[in-house]
Design a protein around this motif. Structure first.
Motif, PDB file in Angstrom:
ATOM      1  N   ASP A   1       0.753  -1.193   0.015  1.00 39.12           N
ATOM      2  CA  ASP A   1       0.097   0.103  -0.164  1.00 39.12           C
ATOM      3  C   ASP A   1       0.817   1.288   0.057  1.00 39.12           C
ATOM      4  OD1 ASP A   1      -2.318  -1.433   0.146  1.00 39.12           O
ATOM      5  OD2 ASP A   1      -2.500  -1.422   2.267  1.00 39.12           O
ATOM      6  N   VAL A   2       2.182   1.201  -0.072  1.00 43.84           N
ATOM      7  CA  VAL A   2       3.045   2.282  -0.139  1.00 43.84           C
ATOM      8  C   VAL A   2       3.326   2.808  -1.534  1.00 43.84           C
ATOM      9  CG1 VAL A   2       5.462   2.927   0.436  1.00 43.84           C
ATOM     10  CG2 VAL A   2       4.538   1.324   1.844  1.00 43.84           C
ATOM     11  N   GLN A   3       3.144   4.023  -1.779  1.00 41.30           N
ATOM     12  CA  GLN A   3       3.120   4.914  -2.945  1.00 41.30           C
ATOM     13  C   GLN A   3       4.610   4.879  -3.039  1.00 41.30           C
ATOM     14  OE1 GLN A   3       1.692   8.625  -3.130  1.00 41.30           O
ATOM     15  NE2 GLN A   3      -0.808   7.765  -2.868  1.00 41.30           N
ATOM     16  N   CYS A   4       5.035   4.409  -4.527  1.00 41.12           N
ATOM     17  CA  CYS A   4       6.231   4.336  -4.978  1.00 41.12           C
ATOM     18  C   CYS A   4       6.782   4.214  -6.375  1.00 41.12           C
ATOM     19  CB  CYS A   4       7.159   3.330  -4.161  1.00 41.12           C
ATOM     20  SG  CYS A   4       6.718   1.596  -4.945  1.00 41.12           S
ATOM     21  N   ILE A   5       7.561   4.804  -6.885  1.00 40.93           N
ATOM     22  CA  ILE A   5       8.191   4.539  -8.134  1.00 40.93           C
ATOM     23  C   ILE A   5       9.445   3.959  -7.867  1.00 40.93           C
ATOM     24  CG2 ILE A   5       8.824   5.499 -10.412  1.00 40.93           C
ATOM     25  CD1 ILE A   5       6.919   8.155  -9.997  1.00 40.93           C
ATOM     26  N   ARG A   6       9.591   2.587  -8.504  1.00 43.33           N
ATOM     27  CA  ARG A   6      10.705   1.673  -8.500  1.00 43.33           C
ATOM     28  C   ARG A   6      11.258   1.848  -9.965  1.00 43.33           C
ATOM     29  NH1 ARG A   6      10.697  -4.369  -7.231  1.00 43.33           N
ATOM     30  NH2 ARG A   6      12.936  -4.828  -7.539  1.00 43.33           N
ATOM     31  N   ILE A   7      12.699   2.070  -9.905  1.00 42.55           N
ATOM     32  CA  ILE A   7      13.371   1.991 -11.494  1.00 42.55           C
ATOM     33  C   ILE A   7      14.447   0.980 -11.142  1.00 42.55           C
ATOM     34  CG2 ILE A   7      12.430   4.113 -12.173  1.00 42.55           C
ATOM     35  CD1 ILE A   7      15.346   5.033 -11.640  1.00 42.55           C
ATOM     36  N   MET A   8      14.759   0.406 -12.282  1.00 42.12           N
ATOM     37  CA  MET A   8      16.011  -0.718 -12.343  1.00 42.12           C
ATOM     38  C   MET A   8      16.799  -0.423 -13.635  1.00 42.12           C
ATOM     39  SD  MET A   8      18.113  -2.798 -11.342  1.00 42.12           S
ATOM     40  CE  MET A   8      17.493  -3.207  -9.672  1.00 42.12           C
ATOM     41  N   PRO A   9      17.757   0.105 -13.461  1.00 44.64           N
ATOM     42  CA  PRO A   9      18.588   0.372 -14.937  1.00 44.64           C
ATOM     43  C   PRO A   9      19.682  -0.415 -14.796  1.00 44.64           C
ATOM     44  CG  PRO A   9      19.460   2.004 -13.137  1.00 44.64           C
ATOM     45  CD  PRO A   9      18.333   1.334 -12.426  1.00 44.64           C
ATOM     46  N   ASN A  10      20.405  -0.631 -15.862  1.00 41.78           N
ATOM     47  CA  ASN A  10      21.658  -1.224 -16.066  1.00 41.78           C
ATOM     48  C   ASN A  10      22.826  -0.373 -16.423  1.00 41.78           C
ATOM     49  OD1 ASN A  10      21.092  -1.044 -18.996  1.00 41.78           O
ATOM     50  ND2 ASN A  10      20.900  -3.242 -19.304  1.00 41.78           N
ATOM     51  N   ILE A  11      24.071  -0.984 -16.480  1.00 35.23           N
ATOM     52  CA  ILE A  11      25.258  -0.206 -16.694  1.00 35.23           C
ATOM     53  C   ILE A  11      25.188   0.563 -17.986  1.00 35.23           C
ATOM     54  CG2 ILE A  11      27.621  -0.493 -16.919  1.00 35.23           C
ATOM     55  CD1 ILE A  11      27.121  -0.474 -14.199  1.00 35.23           C
ATOM     56  N   PRO A  12      24.820   0.245 -19.220  1.00 37.05           N
ATOM     57  CA  PRO A  12      24.885   1.013 -20.245  1.00 37.05           C
ATOM     58  C   PRO A  12      23.868   2.184 -20.264  1.00 37.05           C
ATOM     59  CG  PRO A  12      24.706  -1.327 -20.802  1.00 37.05           C
ATOM     60  CD  PRO A  12      24.304  -1.120 -19.366  1.00 37.05           C
ATOM     61  N   ILE A  13      23.374   2.705 -19.349  1.00 39.49           N
ATOM     62  CA  ILE A  13      22.651   3.942 -19.276  1.00 39.49           C
ATOM     63  C   ILE A  13      23.611   4.947 -19.525  1.00 39.49           C
ATOM     64  CG2 ILE A  13      20.574   3.032 -18.047  1.00 39.49           C
ATOM     65  CD1 ILE A  13      21.795   4.618 -15.577  1.00 39.49           C
ATOM     66  N   ALA A  14      24.931   4.704 -19.020  1.00 45.64           N
ATOM     67  CA  ALA A  14      26.151   5.593 -18.899  1.00 45.64           C
ATOM     68  C   ALA A  14      26.269   6.089 -20.321  1.00 45.64           C
ATOM     69  CB  ALA A  14      27.302   4.990 -18.455  1.00 45.64           C
TER      70      ALA A  14
END
Length: 165
Positions: A1-14
């Motif tokens: 019930d917690v409001q959240c935005i969860r993201i998961m990037p990987n290394i090549p975002i650099a």
């Protein structure tokens, strides 16, 4: 019930070539989502998941993926060095092979299975190598390793939820 935005990037975002997963819980204001998505899209491919479990799967495949690909490249380089190539040459050949294969798959829109079939000709070298990997059930070992990672992701997520409660 917690409001959240969860993201998961990987290394090549650099290099703006990454994969970024996003899960948005209910109750988040749309303006916040819109701004965040715009920023994230500039870093690579954005995958919006409907379930938080799907973000866990993305973590295994994409965020852990660069290490798995790098480990496979290391094995190829190691073999090349043991066969007499210099470290520099073995590394360059392995990296170019991966990059060239990725470009080919991306531009040709060919499936990985079709490429394997094309390269692994009947009675050929590639067919022999792949046969040996299958004999050792390489795919089963990979799936078992990924299941270990999946269990770890679930434990980490539970710990995070417990910590925030």
């Amino acid at each position: 019930d917690v409001q959240c935005i969860r993201i998961m990037p990987n290394i090549p975002i650099a290099y703006n070539e990454g994969v970024i997963g996003i899960f948005v819980s209910r109750g988040i204001q749309s303006i916040e989502e819109t701004i965040l998505r715009k920023v994230i899209r500039s870093l690579g491919y954005l995958l919006e998941t409907k379930r938080e479990d799907d973000l866990d799967t993305l973590t295994l495949v994409s965020s852990c993926g660069p290490a798995m690909v790098s480990r496979f490249i290391e094995m190829i380089v190691h073999y090349g060095v043991n066969a007499g190539f210099s470290q520099r040459i073995a590394q360059e050949v392995a990296l170019q092979t991966f990059m060239g294969t990725l470009v080919h798959l991306h531009k040709s829109k060919e499936s990985t299975s079709a490429l394997v079939k094309m390269v692994a000709t009947k009675g050929g070298v590639t067919e022999a190598i792949l046969g040996k990997l299958e004999e050792g059930d390489f795919e089963k070992m990979f799936e078992t390793a990924m299941d270990v990672g999946k269990d770890r992701v679930k434990k980490l997520r539970r710990a995070l939820v417990d910590k925030s409660s």
